[in-house]
Design an enzyme around this catalytic site. Sequence first.
Site, PDB file in Angstrom:
ATOM      1  N   HIS A   2     185.321  89.225 -11.419  1.00  0.00           N
ATOM      2  CA  HIS A   2     184.620  87.987 -11.090  1.00  0.00           C
ATOM      3  C   HIS A   2     184.505  87.936  -9.571  1.00  0.00           C
ATOM      4  CE1 HIS A   2     183.506  83.802 -10.990  1.00  0.00           C
ATOM      5  NE2 HIS A   2     183.420  83.806 -12.307  1.00  0.00           N
ATOM      6  N   ARG A  46     178.320  77.897  -7.271  1.00  0.00           N
ATOM      7  CA  ARG A  46     177.180  78.622  -6.705  1.00  0.00           C
ATOM      8  C   ARG A  46     175.890  78.163  -7.380  1.00  0.00           C
ATOM      9  NH1 ARG A  46     178.371  84.132  -8.177  1.00  0.00           N
ATOM     10  NH2 ARG A  46     180.236  83.318  -9.190  1.00  0.00           N
TER      11      ARG A  46
END
Length: 504
Positions: free
Chosen positions: A284, A307
């Site tokens: 990740h 994000r």
Amino acid sequence: MSRSRFLTLISLGAYGLVCVILYNRYIRQDTTPPTTMQGITPESGQSSAIVVGSGLAGLSAASQLVSHGIPVRLLERAAKPGGNSMKASSGINGAPTKHQLVADDAFYQDTIRSAGKAMDVKTTQRENLITTLVKNSSSAIEWLESKGVDLSKVAQLGGHSTPRTHRGAGQTPPGASIMTTLLKSLKESPLFHLQTSCTVTKVLHTDNLVTGVQYTCDNGEQNELHGPVIFASGGFAGDAEGLLAKYRPDLAGYPSTNEPRPGTQPLLTELGAQLIDMDQVQIHPTGFIDPANPTSPVKFLAAEVLRGAGGVLLRDGKRFFNELDTRERVTDAIRSAPESKIPHQWDIQLVLDEGTYNSTKSHVDFYLWKGLMKQTTIADLAPKALESIQQYAEFAAGKHDDAFNRKSFAHWTLTDPKPESVVYVGSVTPVIHFTMGGVLINEKSEVLKEDGEKIEGLWAAGEVSGGVHGANRLGGSSLLECVVFGRIAGDQCAEFIRQAGEGK
Ligand SMILES: Cc1cc2nc3c(=O)[nH]c(=O)nc-3n(C[C@H](O)[C@H](O)[C@H](O)COP(=O)(O)OP(=O)(O)OC[C@H]3O[C@@H](n4cnc5c(N)ncnc54)[C@H](O)[C@@H]3O)c2cc1C
Ligand SMILES: *[C@@H]1O[C@H](CO)[C@@H](O)[C@H](O)[C@H]1NC(C)=O
Ligand SMILES: *[C@@H]1O[C@H](CO)[C@@H](O)[C@H](O)[C@H]1NC(C)=O
């Protein structure tokens, strides 16, 4: 007490509760002392099943065994039950369900596509496993709901062609809500016996038949249990210097979202179990570096939504990539620069403006509370940050195309960044998140040897097994594999015990 004071207290209490839940600390420690008996012998004289690991795969198997009237001995290495399953934050896949009516064919296709190149590696098991996973997904969701888990909200995660990842409508993350519900229901059964702080160290067998396990407890006790065994001992993403270093030397020593602990596949290869996809590891791109403990091998995940909602990534104050590209490509972009002072870590700033913060408040407030993010101003960031954020704000406002080809800026609203503009910022680095590989199982959760024969009296389910996800796991499919193959393992093991009883 005045009404407003009362309401403040209530909301503080609720906030505290949510924080505590999120911190995974609310499961009381199981204080059952390790016992010396070899399996419970209820009036029926029925022998018990042994389950190794108290994550979702283990609890699903145990629940199924108990439903067939089989006593269960569950051994858990940690002081508290729950494993990584307790941390799951996005949800569990299912199609079709009463909350999402799209048929399962698209789910099958998405899974095959995500498994990717690995599908070329010849084994007849992959397609069987994926078919079972997908076909059984509706009943997995139904089963959890029948136990009282709320899964009424459906979202679309990356790699899915349609929304099919289920979670509850409330604040409790899906892993915690599923796990506490199953544990509570199991603890109500006299057939269920959980021992924590006890590590299984060896699988006992005669020829091709598994007959029990050896275990060692933190209090020094060593003992054996006899009976058929279900392995639900999880993956090796946290085994940074062990299995990870062996199968992915390039990732040795990386921090992880998993607890640091050795992988357990070697206990099964000792019996001849076949391994598959051990080099397929999911990284990740954004795990938080905790300023209070920057070298910690365990990191909290900085949720993808930060994000997605508008957050920007900076390296030395400069943007360097499309933040919304795939996990793999964002990770590669981060890793292409030299490591920070801390080995195997990079120092990337994740920056949110106020609009992005407002839209992800429930996540960010938790990170602020944990000290993983802070509220500050652009002046407090690296010198070039102001210029980078000004450019980003222009892209977001549609003045130019983004230099990194980012298409969506979602909730970013800051149009005229100034040194005194308020931002929310945290340091992030890539983290090992999930291991696709493991022992090869078939659609009955039986563990297969190199020659394709099954090992008798042994089943495996969950992240310890391999073959279902190929080169890449779809988000939401690991909780699903735990329920589907955990329940099948429980059914198969119950049938095995019933037949052994008849044979006597
Ligand atoms: C932060 C985070 C978020 C995630 N979010 C999602 C999500 O939203 N959706 C999704 O599908 N997946 C998600 N995942 C992945 C998913 O949570 C795991 O893959 C899954 O929970 C694995 O379950 P398991 O039962 O196989 O193993 P675990 O839950 O890890 O449980 C294994 C247990 O076995 C015990 N054990 C191991 N070896 C021994 C031994 N020798 N003796 C005794 N006990 C032993 C361990 O201590 C552990 O408690 C997430 C993972 C993380 C880390
Ligand atoms: C964020 O929310 C606060 C509180 O509701 C509000 O005052 C502020 O204007 C919002 N800011 C943005 C940029 O949306
Ligand atoms: C789905 O799971 C249930 C419960 O373990 C099992 O009885 C059934 O055979 C499974 N169905 C499929 C299609 O695999």
